[in-house]
Design a protein around this motif. Structure first.
Motif, PDB file in Angstrom:
ATOM      1  N   ALA A 105       0.959  -1.234  -0.002  1.00 54.45           N
ATOM      2  CA  ALA A 105      -0.134   0.055  -0.039  1.00 54.45           C
ATOM      3  C   ALA A 105       0.839   1.361   0.116  1.00 54.45           C
ATOM      4  O   ALA A 105       0.464   2.178  -0.490  1.00 54.45           O
ATOM      5  CB  ALA A 105      -1.014  -0.137   1.243  1.00 54.45           C
ATOM      6  N   GLY A 106       2.164   1.176   0.537  1.00 60.28           N
ATOM      7  CA  GLY A 106       2.969   2.298   0.549  1.00 60.28           C
ATOM      8  C   GLY A 106       3.509   2.603  -0.876  1.00 60.28           C
ATOM      9  O   GLY A 106       4.179   3.594  -0.951  1.00 60.28           O
ATOM     10  N   ARG A 107       3.442   1.788  -1.852  1.00 63.04           N
ATOM     11  CA  ARG A 107       3.912   1.739  -3.179  1.00 63.04           C
ATOM     12  C   ARG A 107       3.178   2.904  -3.995  1.00 63.04           C
ATOM     13  O   ARG A 107       2.125   2.727  -3.847  1.00 63.04           O
ATOM     14  CB  ARG A 107       4.110   0.703  -3.931  1.00 63.04           C
ATOM     15  N   ALA A 108       3.778   3.904  -4.748  1.00 68.18           N
ATOM     16  CA  ALA A 108       3.284   4.842  -5.617  1.00 68.18           C
ATOM     17  C   ALA A 108       2.576   4.203  -6.645  1.00 68.18           C
ATOM     18  O   ALA A 108       1.438   4.942  -7.063  1.00 68.18           O
ATOM     19  CB  ALA A 108       4.068   5.782  -5.826  1.00 68.18           C
ATOM     20  N   ASP A 109       2.989   3.216  -7.189  1.00 68.88           N
ATOM     21  CA  ASP A 109       2.248   2.471  -8.267  1.00 68.88           C
ATOM     22  C   ASP A 109       1.155   1.372  -7.978  1.00 68.88           C
ATOM     23  O   ASP A 109       0.475   0.950  -9.077  1.00 68.88           O
ATOM     24  CB  ASP A 109       3.216   1.832  -9.144  1.00 68.88           C
ATOM     25  N   LEU A 110       0.938   1.265  -6.879  1.00 69.05           N
ATOM     26  CA  LEU A 110      -0.533   0.722  -6.225  1.00 69.05           C
ATOM     27  C   LEU A 110      -1.618   1.801  -6.379  1.00 69.05           C
ATOM     28  O   LEU A 110      -1.465   2.459  -5.085  1.00 69.05           O
ATOM     29  CB  LEU A 110      -0.288   0.012  -5.081  1.00 69.05           C
ATOM     30  N   VAL A 111      -2.199   2.221  -7.202  1.00 66.55           N
ATOM     31  CA  VAL A 111      -3.189   3.224  -7.200  1.00 66.55           C
ATOM     32  C   VAL A 111      -4.510   2.959  -6.899  1.00 66.55           C
ATOM     33  O   VAL A 111      -5.250   2.101  -7.492  1.00 66.55           O
ATOM     34  CB  VAL A 111      -3.093   4.310  -8.379  1.00 66.55           C
ATOM     35  N   PRO A 112      -5.119   3.542  -5.771  1.00 62.10           N
ATOM     36  CA  PRO A 112      -6.350   2.955  -5.759  1.00 62.10           C
ATOM     37  C   PRO A 112      -7.634   3.723  -6.689  1.00 62.10           C
ATOM     38  O   PRO A 112      -7.102   4.873  -7.328  1.00 62.10           O
ATOM     39  CB  PRO A 112      -6.863   3.683  -4.178  1.00 62.10           C
ATOM     40  N   PRO A 113      -8.689   3.416  -6.881  1.00 70.68           N
ATOM     41  CA  PRO A 113      -9.421   2.205  -6.018  1.00 70.68           C
ATOM     42  C   PRO A 113      -8.602   0.794  -6.423  1.00 70.68           C
ATOM     43  O   PRO A 113      -8.590   0.632  -7.544  1.00 70.68           O
ATOM     44  CB  PRO A 113     -10.744   2.274  -6.753  1.00 70.68           C
ATOM     45  N   VAL A 114      -8.403  -0.014  -5.609  1.00 72.89           N
ATOM     46  CA  VAL A 114      -8.061  -1.477  -5.558  1.00 72.89           C
ATOM     47  C   VAL A 114      -8.681  -2.219  -4.379  1.00 72.89           C
ATOM     48  O   VAL A 114      -9.434  -1.625  -3.568  1.00 72.89           O
ATOM     49  CB  VAL A 114      -6.454  -1.438  -5.375  1.00 72.89           C
ATOM     50  N   ALA A 115      -8.358  -3.356  -4.541  1.00 69.72           N
ATOM     51  CA  ALA A 115      -9.172  -4.376  -3.665  1.00 69.72           C
ATOM     52  C   ALA A 115      -8.236  -5.561  -3.416  1.00 69.72           C
ATOM     53  O   ALA A 115      -7.678  -6.128  -4.111  1.00 69.72           O
ATOM     54  CB  ALA A 115     -10.595  -4.720  -4.275  1.00 69.72           C
ATOM     55  N   LEU A 116      -8.118  -5.971  -2.061  1.00 72.55           N
ATOM     56  CA  LEU A 116      -7.866  -7.322  -1.918  1.00 72.55           C
ATOM     57  C   LEU A 116      -8.772  -8.285  -2.315  1.00 72.55           C
ATOM     58  O   LEU A 116     -10.014  -8.105  -1.895  1.00 72.55           O
ATOM     59  CB  LEU A 116      -7.644  -7.514  -0.357  1.00 72.55           C
TER      60      LEU A 116
END
Length: 740
Positions: free
Chosen positions: A46-57
């Motif tokens: 979650a702290g990575r800049a390229d994991l951009v919300p909206p996302v889901a587990l």
């Protein structure tokens, strides 16, 4: 040691903002977040800049990937802000909800018992919203919490409110919820036992009173004893704002995620910023929207909020002001605003290094290589298969479709000819991630998985049309390794298929295979022998297959004959065409053939020039003779004329025969035949119906008769005209009927 409970709404910008300030003030050394413990290892991403919300587990059972659950996060979700804070400050973060390894089993038991939560536990805040004078929970919570400016005092107020509400509601009857809260308390005890000094617990507001006072550890252990276990896997997947409007994961859903993102990004004067965005959107679509409109709408929204005793204008007031000032009370601009701003459809992104099944990684790599961005909104894609890059995109879409992932939906071709053009509409759904996981049992790459699935379907298929449609599919998907075994299977089943309908239904797909061969650079020469054999068997079976057929079966066989005729002509093989027309002629001239099918066979022979007008007229005269029962003649005419009135409109001989036959019918017989005749005429185009109606009105339509020596009764002929006008959709023409 201290435990701090932060009760939040799962997708609330006000809660997210207040939580961020509270965490900064507390500086916790451990954060517990309501969520699945199986995803603890994924929290660091979650702290990575390229994991951009909206996302889901995404959590799923590897043995049955369709059993899956999503835990979505937006940038304005409090849990997401907790994840980002923990990553930025190196704080230990854990998910503290009941693990999905147990909840899958509990869910199955609950579905079997059809257990339904009572009203207050399904939506516990509804009572408070109604007591405060609000029509729905969403608006009440928005004004009470999400638009507030305070932060630290908010959570104390939420705790007090939820404690009072749970006291009034009484003991919760939901066994799953009780186990969830027992697991959360157990996780808190574990953190305390580890010596954590400042523990922050981020959970749904409803759970706060149950976590504030810890009962004995033994009582919670007894509640959790004997829980079934099932292997569960987890990963991050992209999500959409549109899907945030649907309850998922931990039961959260918001009606206007675009508005909540706006509140998150524009804390100060959110209403003015919103109305400015509305005006900009309307201008982009060439609708009138000026700064004066924005000023007036702002004043109106503030006035409405004051009249309702609310501290500031909320979404309801803003939308009412937009309707009155900017939309001129029209629904069309409002629909645009709801789609573009209230929902504000966006698709998050997940980097390649996040753990995923190999098949999903292969698909993502191909999407990136072919420059096909994944988007939630529908986009158009026009492919020219003569270009290698376009052909690869087509293959990718067809392979995904074969695996049950309809990212692209093929559209009909308009304004273009040939087999080289493929128009698609692309729209990615988050659930496709589950479909890819389910399809991964067939192979680790897209090609191997699609090939294995095609081979399995070929082995399971028992009917020839299934196999020929599958052949067309694997050609479009360029699964060359599956072609040879499938052709052998088609040859095997084809030789054992005596049913005419199955033989005819198999031809169009195989002809399409041969047609696509040149466009896709696939050698389909070996398939020619299969097609030759099927055409030969169909021609042999056709004259006998038209006999002794019930009316319902004949209606189904009619469509198959039409499609097979088009396929045979598309082959452009003189030998096949000659054999086909001979078979049709044998069926058309046999008195044993079903009249509907014999009529269609006669129609094909006439249209294709196999019969001249004189031969067609003789056949029609035989079918319309007094010796033939009227119902049989009506069925024959339906087959002969269905879909085109041009044959009657442009042939005097055919018109005179049909018109004379109609006039010769007694009144009670004509009334009985009327529904069937009307069904036939309804398939004509409007100009054809009008032309035939005008022709019928001329001289009473009595230009000929089946029996030339029979005298014509003008008064009787006139009685037919109103019915003919009804059939052909024409207006009566005032004329004098003369004796013949």
């Amino acid at each position: 040691m201290s435990v701090h409970l932060f009760g939040i709404r799962h997708h609330g910008p006000g809660c997210a903002r207040s939580l961020g300030e509270a965490l900064a003030a507390l500086a916790p050394d451990c954060i517990l977040v309501e969520g699945p413990p199986e995803a603890d290892a994924l929290a660091r991403y979650a702290g990575r800049a390229d994991l951009v919300p909206p996302v889901a587990l995404l959590l799923y059972a590897p043995a049955d990937p369709q059993r899956a659950v999503f835990y979505p996060f937006a940038e304005f979700s409090p849990e997401w802000q907790a994840l980002r804070y923990a990553s930025a400050h190196g704080v230990d973060l854990r998910f503290c909800d009941l693990p999905q390894t147990h909840r899958f089993g509990l869910r199955a038991a609950r579905e079997e018992s059809n257990e339904v939560a009572d009203d207050i536990h399904a939506d516990p805040l509804r009572w408070l919203a109604r007591a405060a004078g609000y029509g729905d929970t969403e608006t009440w919570w928005d004004h009470l919490v999400e638009q507030r400016g305070d932060s630290l005092d908010l959570f104390a107020a939420i705790t007090e409110m939820m404690t009072a509400l749970r006291t009034e509601a009484g003991t919760m009857a939901d066994d799953v919820e009780a186990k969830r809260e027992a697991w959360m308390r157990t996780t808190i005890r574990q953190a305390v036992k580890e010596g954590r000094e400042r523990i922050a617990v981020v959970c749904g507001a409803w759970h706060v009173p149950a976590l504030a006072v810890l009962p004995s550890a033994k009582s919670d252990a007894d509640l959790l004893k004997g829980l079934a276990k099932e292997k569960v896997a987890a990963t991050w997947v992209p999500w959409t704002h549109g899907r945030l409007t649907v309850a998922s994961g931990y039961g959260a859903g918001v009606t206007a995620p675009g508005w909540y993102r706006h509140l998150w990004r524009h804390r100060e004067r959110a209403g003015l910023h919103w109305l400015t965005e509305v005006a900009a959107l309307l201008r982009r679509h060439d609708l009138d929207a000026s700064s004066a409109h924005v000023i007036e709408a702002t004043r109106l929204a503030d006035a409405l909020a004051a009249l309702r005793g609310r501290p500031r204008a909320g979404l309801d007031e803003l939308m009412e002001a937009v309707r009155a000032v900017l939309c001129y009370d029209s629904d069309a601009p409002l629909r645009l605003i709801r789609r573009e701003l209230l929902i504000d459809e966006a698709l998050g992104s997940v980097p390649d290094y996040v753990p995923a099944v190999p098949l999903a990684q292969d698909v993502a790599a191909q999407q990136k290589r072919l420059r096909m961005p994944v988007r939630a909104d529908a986009t158009e894609l026009n492919l020219d298969l003569r270009q290698p890059a376009h052909l690869e995109k087509s293959v990718l879409l067809h392979r995904l479709s074969l695996l049950g992932v309809p990212w692209g939906r093929q559209q009909s071709v308009r304004g273009r000819t040939g087999t080289f053009h493929e128009p698609w509409q692309l729209a990615w759904e988050p659930e496709f991630a589950v479909d890819l996981i389910a399809a991964s049992r067939w192979g680790a790459t897209l090609e191997s998985a699609a090939t294995a699935l095609a081979a399995d379907r070929a082995a399971q298929a028992q009917l020839l049309p299934e196999l020929t449609r599958l052949m067309e599919t694997i050609l479009l998907a360029d699964l060359r390794a599956a072609v040879a075994p499938l052709m052998a299977r088609i040859q095997e089943v084809g030789t054992l298929t005596p049913d005419l309908g199955l033989l005819l239904a198999a031809l169009p797909s195989l002809v399409n295979v041969l047609r696509y061969g040149s466009a896709r650079n696939v050698d389909t020469g070996a398939l020619g022998s299969v097609v030759d054999g099927l055409v030969l068997r169909a021609c042999i079976a056709l004259p006998y297959g038209l006999r002794g057929v019930a009316d319902d079966a004949a209606a189904g066989l009619l469509g198959q004959i039409i499609a097979a005729d088009q396929a045979v002509r598309l082959l452009q093989d003189d030998a096949h065409a000659a054999a086909w027309f001979d078979a049709l002629e044998a069926g058309a001239t046999s008195d044993l053939s079903h009249p509907l099918l014999a009529g269609r066979a006669s129609r094909i022979l006439t249209e294709q020039g196999r019969w001249d007008a004189e031969r067609a007229a003789r056949q029609l005269a035989l079918r319309c003779s007094p010796a033939v029962p009227p119902l049989v003649t009506a069925h024959w005419l339906e087959g002969f004329l269905q879909g085109s009135g041009a044959l009657l409109a442009h042939s005097d001989a055919l018109w005179q025969i049909v018109n004379g036959w109609l006039l010769a019918q007694p009144e009670h017989v004509f009334t009985e035949l009327l529904p069937l005749l009307r069904r036939t005429v309804a398939t004509f185009s409007a100009p054809e119906r009008r032309e035939l109606g005008e022709r019928a009105a001329q001289a009473g339509g009595t230009t000929a008769s089946v029996t030339p020596a029979q005298a014509v009764d003008p008064a009787r002929a006139l009685r037919v005209l109103p019915i003919l006008h009804t059939l052909f959709g024409t207006r009566p023409i005032q004329e004098t009927v003369h004796d013949a």
